[in-house]
Design a protein around this motif. Sequence first.
Motif, PDB file in Angstrom:
ATOM      1  N   UNK A  25       0.855  -1.316   0.247  1.00  0.00           N
ATOM      2  CA  UNK A  25      -0.084   0.193   0.075  1.00  0.00           C
ATOM      3  C   UNK A  25       0.611   1.323   0.013  1.00  0.00           C
ATOM      4  N   UNK A  26       0.258   2.274  -1.243  1.00  0.00           N
ATOM      5  CA  UNK A  26       1.636   2.915  -0.770  1.00  0.00           C
ATOM      6  C   UNK A  26      -0.195   4.940  -0.844  1.00  0.00           C
ATOM      7  N   UNK A  27       0.858   5.413   0.300  1.00  0.00           N
ATOM      8  CA  UNK A  27      -0.443   6.285   1.247  1.00  0.00           C
ATOM      9  C   UNK A  27       0.806   7.818   0.743  1.00  0.00           C
ATOM     10  N   UNK A  28      -0.393   8.635   0.262  1.00  0.00           N
ATOM     11  CA  UNK A  28      -0.221   9.995  -0.032  1.00  0.00           C
ATOM     12  C   UNK A  28      -1.047  11.301   0.152  1.00  0.00           C
ATOM     13  N   UNK A  29      -0.487  11.677   0.759  1.00  0.00           N
ATOM     14  CA  UNK A  29      -0.693  12.928   1.245  1.00  0.00           C
ATOM     15  C   UNK A  29      -0.416  13.792   0.020  1.00  0.00           C
ATOM     16  N   UNK A  30      -0.945  14.903  -0.735  1.00  0.00           N
ATOM     17  CA  UNK A  30      -0.646  15.460  -1.738  1.00  0.00           C
ATOM     18  C   UNK A  30      -1.023  16.856  -1.394  1.00  0.00           C
ATOM     19  N   UNK A  31       0.320  17.351  -2.516  1.00  0.00           N
ATOM     20  CA  UNK A  31      -0.051  19.019  -2.314  1.00  0.00           C
ATOM     21  C   UNK A  31       0.820  18.996  -2.924  1.00  0.00           C
ATOM     22  N   UNK A  32       0.907  20.816  -3.786  1.00  0.00           N
ATOM     23  CA  UNK A  32       0.908  21.206  -4.965  1.00  0.00           C
ATOM     24  C   UNK A  32       2.872  21.608  -4.098  1.00  0.00           C
ATOM     25  N   UNK A  33       3.077  22.340  -2.916  1.00  0.00           N
ATOM     26  CA  UNK A  33       4.136  22.299  -2.216  1.00  0.00           C
ATOM     27  C   UNK A  33       5.271  20.878  -2.004  1.00  0.00           C
ATOM     28  N   UNK A  39       5.549   4.637   1.369  1.00  0.00           N
ATOM     29  CA  UNK A  39       6.268   3.799   0.576  1.00  0.00           C
ATOM     30  C   UNK A  39       5.111   2.303   0.826  1.00  0.00           C
ATOM     31  N   UNK A  40       5.290   2.041   0.149  1.00  0.00           N
ATOM     32  CA  UNK A  40       4.958   0.099   0.844  1.00  0.00           C
ATOM     33  C   UNK A  40       5.876  -0.111   1.699  1.00  0.00           C
ATOM     34  N   UNK A  41       7.059  -0.096   1.280  1.00  0.00           N
ATOM     35  CA  UNK A  41       7.597  -0.401   2.774  1.00  0.00           C
ATOM     36  C   UNK A  41       7.601  -0.025   4.634  1.00  0.00           C
ATOM     37  N   UNK A  42       6.704   1.215   4.290  1.00  0.00           N
ATOM     38  CA  UNK A  42       6.175   1.653   5.302  1.00  0.00           C
ATOM     39  C   UNK A  42       8.175   3.085   5.300  1.00  0.00           C
ATOM     40  N   UNK A  43       8.872   3.289   4.929  1.00  0.00           N
ATOM     41  CA  UNK A  43       9.073   4.516   4.921  1.00  0.00           C
ATOM     42  C   UNK A  43       8.276   5.617   4.375  1.00  0.00           C
ATOM     43  N   UNK A  44       9.035   7.257   4.539  1.00  0.00           N
ATOM     44  CA  UNK A  44       8.502   7.996   4.396  1.00  0.00           C
ATOM     45  C   UNK A  44       8.942   9.365   4.027  1.00  0.00           C
ATOM     46  N   UNK A  45       8.553   9.549   3.192  1.00  0.00           N
ATOM     47  CA  UNK A  45       9.368  10.914   2.485  1.00  0.00           C
ATOM     48  C   UNK A  45       8.077  11.830   2.278  1.00  0.00           C
ATOM     49  N   UNK A  46       9.149  13.556   1.773  1.00  0.00           N
ATOM     50  CA  UNK A  46       8.272  14.451   1.590  1.00  0.00           C
ATOM     51  C   UNK A  46       9.321  14.606  -0.088  1.00  0.00           C
ATOM     52  N   UNK A 149       5.955   3.603  17.293  1.00  0.00           N
ATOM     53  CA  UNK A 149       7.109   4.546  17.248  1.00  0.00           C
ATOM     54  C   UNK A 149       7.773   5.379  16.391  1.00  0.00           C
ATOM     55  N   UNK A 150       7.703   6.031  15.702  1.00  0.00           N
ATOM     56  CA  UNK A 150       7.568   6.218  14.935  1.00  0.00           C
ATOM     57  C   UNK A 150       7.368   7.460  14.681  1.00  0.00           C
ATOM     58  N   UNK A 151       8.080   8.300  14.309  1.00  0.00           N
ATOM     59  CA  UNK A 151       8.389   9.692  14.260  1.00  0.00           C
ATOM     60  C   UNK A 151       8.430  10.503  13.106  1.00  0.00           C
ATOM     61  N   UNK A 152       8.260  11.767  11.966  1.00  0.00           N
ATOM     62  CA  UNK A 152       8.097  11.696  11.091  1.00  0.00           C
ATOM     63  C   UNK A 152       8.930  13.185  10.513  1.00  0.00           C
ATOM     64  N   UNK A 153       9.656  13.783   9.532  1.00  0.00           N
ATOM     65  CA  UNK A 153       9.901  14.750   9.272  1.00  0.00           C
ATOM     66  C   UNK A 153       9.189  16.567   8.790  1.00  0.00           C
ATOM     67  N   UNK A 159       0.609  12.231   7.907  1.00  0.00           N
ATOM     68  CA  UNK A 159      -0.484  11.636   6.994  1.00  0.00           C
ATOM     69  C   UNK A 159      -0.730  10.863   6.345  1.00  0.00           C
ATOM     70  N   UNK A 160       0.025  10.397   5.574  1.00  0.00           N
ATOM     71  CA  UNK A 160       0.668  10.087   3.828  1.00  0.00           C
ATOM     72  C   UNK A 160       1.483   7.930   5.413  1.00  0.00           C
ATOM     73  N   UNK A 161       1.587   8.264   5.661  1.00  0.00           N
ATOM     74  CA  UNK A 161       1.306   6.729   7.210  1.00  0.00           C
ATOM     75  C   UNK A 161       0.218   6.905   7.321  1.00  0.00           C
ATOM     76  N   UNK A 162      -0.342   7.869   7.669  1.00  0.00           N
ATOM     77  CA  UNK A 162      -2.117   6.723   8.304  1.00  0.00           C
ATOM     78  C   UNK A 162      -2.680   6.947   6.930  1.00  0.00           C
ATOM     79  N   UNK A 163      -3.086   7.108   6.288  1.00  0.00           N
ATOM     80  CA  UNK A 163      -3.587   6.720   4.871  1.00  0.00           C
ATOM     81  C   UNK A 163      -2.909   5.250   4.560  1.00  0.00           C
ATOM     82  N   UNK A 164      -1.474   4.843   4.679  1.00  0.00           N
ATOM     83  CA  UNK A 164      -1.145   3.818   4.424  1.00  0.00           C
ATOM     84  C   UNK A 164      -1.498   2.293   5.910  1.00  0.00           C
TER      85      UNK A 164
END
Length: 197
Positions: A25-33, A39-46, A149-153, A159-164
């Motif tokens: 599963x891919x979680x996407x919190x979309x915005x233009x900026x 990602x499906x493996x649980x890693x997050x990025x902006x 136990x996750x923290x995010x940048x 939000x993408x984490x919660x969507x996934x």
Amino acid sequence: MTVPDLFTPEVPAATTAAGPRPLRVLGLDLSITAPGLCLPDGTTRTVKTNSKDGDRRLQIIVNNIDVALGDDPWGDDHCDLVVMEEAPPGLKGPAIKAIHMVHGAVRLRLIEFGAPYVLINPTTLKAFATGSTSADKTAMAMAAYKRSGREFGDDNQCDAFWLRAAGLDWYGQPEFDLPKIQRERLVKVQWPEAVAR
């Protein structure tokens, strides 16, 4: 190529000798900026974009999502489901136009790729994550830390984490326990009838 139906995609079930493989599963919190991706493996990025690039920002976002979807839509690393947040209520003027442009570009790419996707209302996502439809960004981050136990940048990644997490939970592969009342919030979402599991 057949265009996938949003709510009844024909995605073959994937199995291994040990049974169904983990859902990708891919979680996407979309915005233009600064869209957030989980990602499906649980890693997050902006994905950071620059206003100087104008509409080319849409291509930058889509290119990053292409990478997240996997190289081969029918291969072992393909994405089974994309879970996106609907445009936040109350946006007006240029902000609402921008988010709709991003959604249009991303949805078109997902259709081209053959990736089923689903939209979750922001209040439903908040209630799933925290139990409250009015939770703020801090509450969402605290709930993620408490449960995993996750923290995010940034809050886009959160939000993408919660969507996934919502997608995994709905299809019976939750990564952590949540109260039943929070999990039941996902009934409001129009989930695809079947995804590869």
